[in-house]
Design an enzyme around this catalytic site. Structure first.
Site, PDB file in Angstrom:
ATOM      1  N   CYS A 141       0.789  -1.235   0.000  1.00 46.97           N
ATOM      2  CA  CYS A 141       0.000   0.000   0.000  1.00 46.97           C
ATOM      3  C   CYS A 141       0.824   1.289   0.000  1.00 46.97           C
ATOM      4  O   CYS A 141       0.552   2.201  -0.795  1.00 46.97           O
ATOM      5  CB  CYS A 141      -0.953  -0.009   1.192  1.00 46.97           C
ATOM      6  SG  CYS A 141      -2.166  -1.347   1.126  1.00 46.97           S
ATOM      7  N   ARG A 177      15.039   1.004   3.774  1.00 47.11           N
ATOM      8  CA  ARG A 177      15.103  -0.239   3.005  1.00 47.11           C
ATOM      9  C   ARG A 177      14.397  -1.353   3.776  1.00 47.11           C
ATOM     10  O   ARG A 177      14.821  -2.509   3.767  1.00 47.11           O
ATOM     11  CB  ARG A 177      16.543  -0.617   2.647  1.00 47.11           C
ATOM     12  CG  ARG A 177      16.617  -1.564   1.461  1.00 47.11           C
ATOM     13  CD  ARG A 177      17.973  -1.600   0.768  1.00 47.11           C
ATOM     14  NE  ARG A 177      19.055  -2.023   1.623  1.00 47.11           N
ATOM     15  CZ  ARG A 177      20.136  -1.281   1.901  1.00 47.11           C
ATOM     16  NH1 ARG A 177      20.253  -0.062   1.391  1.00 47.11           N
ATOM     17  NH2 ARG A 177      21.068  -1.722   2.702  1.00 47.11           N
ATOM     18  N   SER A 178      13.326  -1.002   4.456  1.00 44.10           N
ATOM     19  CA  SER A 178      12.559  -2.008   5.169  1.00 44.10           C
ATOM     20  C   SER A 178      11.930  -2.964   4.164  1.00 44.10           C
ATOM     21  O   SER A 178      11.674  -2.606   3.010  1.00 44.10           O
ATOM     22  CB  SER A 178      11.469  -1.355   6.019  1.00 44.10           C
ATOM     23  OG  SER A 178      10.464  -0.814   5.186  1.00 44.10           O
ATOM     24  N   ASP A 200      20.080   2.394   4.104  1.00 44.80           N
ATOM     25  CA  ASP A 200      19.616   2.112   5.457  1.00 44.80           C
ATOM     26  C   ASP A 200      20.834   2.077   6.362  1.00 44.80           C
ATOM     27  O   ASP A 200      21.933   2.489   5.954  1.00 44.80           O
ATOM     28  CB  ASP A 200      18.766   0.836   5.527  1.00 44.80           C
ATOM     29  CG  ASP A 200      19.580  -0.443   5.340  1.00 44.80           C
ATOM     30  OD1 ASP A 200      20.823  -0.365   5.128  1.00 44.80           O
ATOM     31  OD2 ASP A 200      18.984  -1.534   5.423  1.00 44.80           O
ATOM     32  N   PHE A 255       7.646   9.905   3.833  1.00 45.58           N
ATOM     33  CA  PHE A 255       6.566   9.062   4.346  1.00 45.58           C
ATOM     34  C   PHE A 255       6.792   8.654   5.798  1.00 45.58           C
ATOM     35  O   PHE A 255       6.037   7.863   6.356  1.00 45.58           O
ATOM     36  CB  PHE A 255       6.340   7.822   3.460  1.00 45.58           C
ATOM     37  CG  PHE A 255       7.468   6.822   3.424  1.00 45.58           C
ATOM     38  CD1 PHE A 255       7.582   5.846   4.404  1.00 45.58           C
ATOM     39  CD2 PHE A 255       8.387   6.829   2.393  1.00 45.58           C
ATOM     40  CE1 PHE A 255       8.604   4.908   4.368  1.00 45.58           C
ATOM     41  CE2 PHE A 255       9.411   5.895   2.335  1.00 45.58           C
ATOM     42  CZ  PHE A 255       9.520   4.935   3.332  1.00 45.58           C
TER      43      PHE A 255
END
Length: 299
Positions: A141, A177-178, A200, A255
Site C-alpha cells: 500500500c 530499506r525495510s 539504510d 513518508f
C-alpha cells in the site's frame, strides 16, 4: 508541477472505490485486527475503519491479545464472509511480525505484504492466473501510494503499455530499506526504469531492473544525483536533508512520521510531499476491492 495534498488525491480514490462498490451485489467485508493498547494506534485504527465504511464496504475492527492474533488470522482465512484482512503493525516489533504477516491468505492480504505478493513484485509479475483467468496483482500500500502521487505530479509517464518504463533515465534516492516499504518501493521503481540508490543503517545499495548491487556512494553524492528523493526514516535522530543537498526542482517525498527534510526544503523545490498517510489508506481500500473482484466476487 505543483505540490500535491495527498488528502485531496485520496478523496478521488475513495470516491472511485465507492462508485464501484455501489454496483456490487455483495458488499466486500474487511476484518481489521489490532493487538495494540496504544491510544494513537487505536485512534488510527478507528479512522481507517471509518474511511473504509465511507466507500460502502463493511469493516469490522477487532481488538485481540497479541498472543491470540495467530488464531484470529487462521480463523479469518477460513471465514468465507471475510474478503480482506488488515493487520495493524507493529505488534512484537521483531521477526514474529513477519511470521504473522505471512499467515494471511494471499487472496485476503489487503496490505500485500506477504511473501506471495512480494515474490510477484520482485519478479515483476503484474498478473496472476486464478481459476483459469488472468487477474491483476496487488501491490504493497505505501509504495503504491507513493507511485500514485508521482503519477499525479507528472513524474511517471501515463503510458500504460505493458513494456512502458516511465522512469527511464531517472535517479531515485530512498532512505529506508525495510522489507515492508523501502525495498518494495526500490524494486517497483527500478522495474519502471529508474536507477535507485537505497540507504539504510547497513549502507547503500543500487537497484537496477529489480537487482540490488553493492555501491560505494555517499549520502551527499546520492542526493545531488537524484531526480527524486524519498525518505522514511522513523527516527528524530536522522540528519534532516537540507535544501543545499539536493538539486533545484528535485521531487521530495517524506513518508516517515518524522519530517526527514528541513522545513526550508519547500523554498528550494515546489515539489514536496510531506506525508502520504491518506493515500496509503486509499490504496488499502483499492487493494481490498481488487481482492474481492479477483477472488471472492463469484463465491
Amino acid at each position: 508541477m505543483p505540490s500535491l495534498d495527498p488528502k485531496i488525491l485520496a478523496q478521488h480514490y475513495v470516491k472511485s472505490t465507492r462508485d464501484i462498490v455501489e454496483t456490487l451485489a455483495i458488499r466486500p467485508k474487511v476484518l481489521g485486527l489490532i493487538a495494540s493498547q496504544d491510544e494513537p494506534s487505536l485512534a488510527y485504527a478507528r479512522a481507517t475503519q471509518q474511511r473504509f465504511i465511507e466507500t460502502g464496504m463493511d469493516y469490522e475492527l477487532k481488538r485481540v491479545n497479541r498472543l491470540d492474533l495467530e488464531a484470529a488470522i487462521d480463523a479469518a482465512n477460513l471465514d468465507t464472509s471475510i474478503h480482506g484482512i488488515f493487520i495493524y503493525f507493529p505488534i512484537f516489533g521483531n521477526q514474529q511480525d513477519d511470521y504473522l504477516r505471512n499467515l494471511v491468505d494471499f487472496t485476503k492480504d489487503v496490505e500485500a505484504g506477504s511473501q506471495f505478493w512480494t515474490r510477484k513484485l520482485y519478479a515483476n509479475e503484474r498478473n496472476i492466473e486464478f481459476d483459469g483467468a488472468l487477474k491483476k496483482s496487488v501491490l504493497p500500500c505505501t509504495p503504491l501510494a507513493i507511485v500514485k502521487l508521482l503519477v499525479e505530479l507528472g513524474i511517471y509517464s501515463q503510458d500504460r503499455a505493458p513494456t512502458a518504463r516511465p522512469l527511464t533515465g531517472k535517479t531515485v534516492t530512498i532512505f529506508n530499506r525495510s522489507e515492508v516499504i523501502g525495498r518494495p518501493l526500490a524494486i517497483m521503481m527500478s522495474n519502471d526504469g529508474a536507477r535507485v540508490l537505497s540507504f539504510d543503517e547497513f549502507g547503500p545499495l543500487c537497484f537496477e531492473d529489480a537487482r540490488p548491487q553493492e555501491i560505494d556512494i555517499t549520502r551527499a553524492q546520492a542526493l545531488s544525483a537524484a531526480d527524486i528523493v524519498i525518505t522514511g526514516v522513523p527516527s528524530p535522530h536522522f540528519l534532516q536533508i537540507m535544501p543545499a543537498e539536493v538539486q533545484p526542482g528535485t521531487v521530495c517525498v517524506n513518508f516517515s512520521s518524522y519530517n526527514n527534510f528541513h522545513d526550508s526544503i519547500i523554498e528550494h523545490t515546489p515539489i514536496f510531499v510531506p506525508r502520504v498517510g491518506p493515500m496509503t489508506v486509499a490504496m488499502c481500500m483499492r487493494n481490498a476491492l481488487r481482492l474481492f473482484q479477483n477472488f471472492h466476487q463469484g463465491s
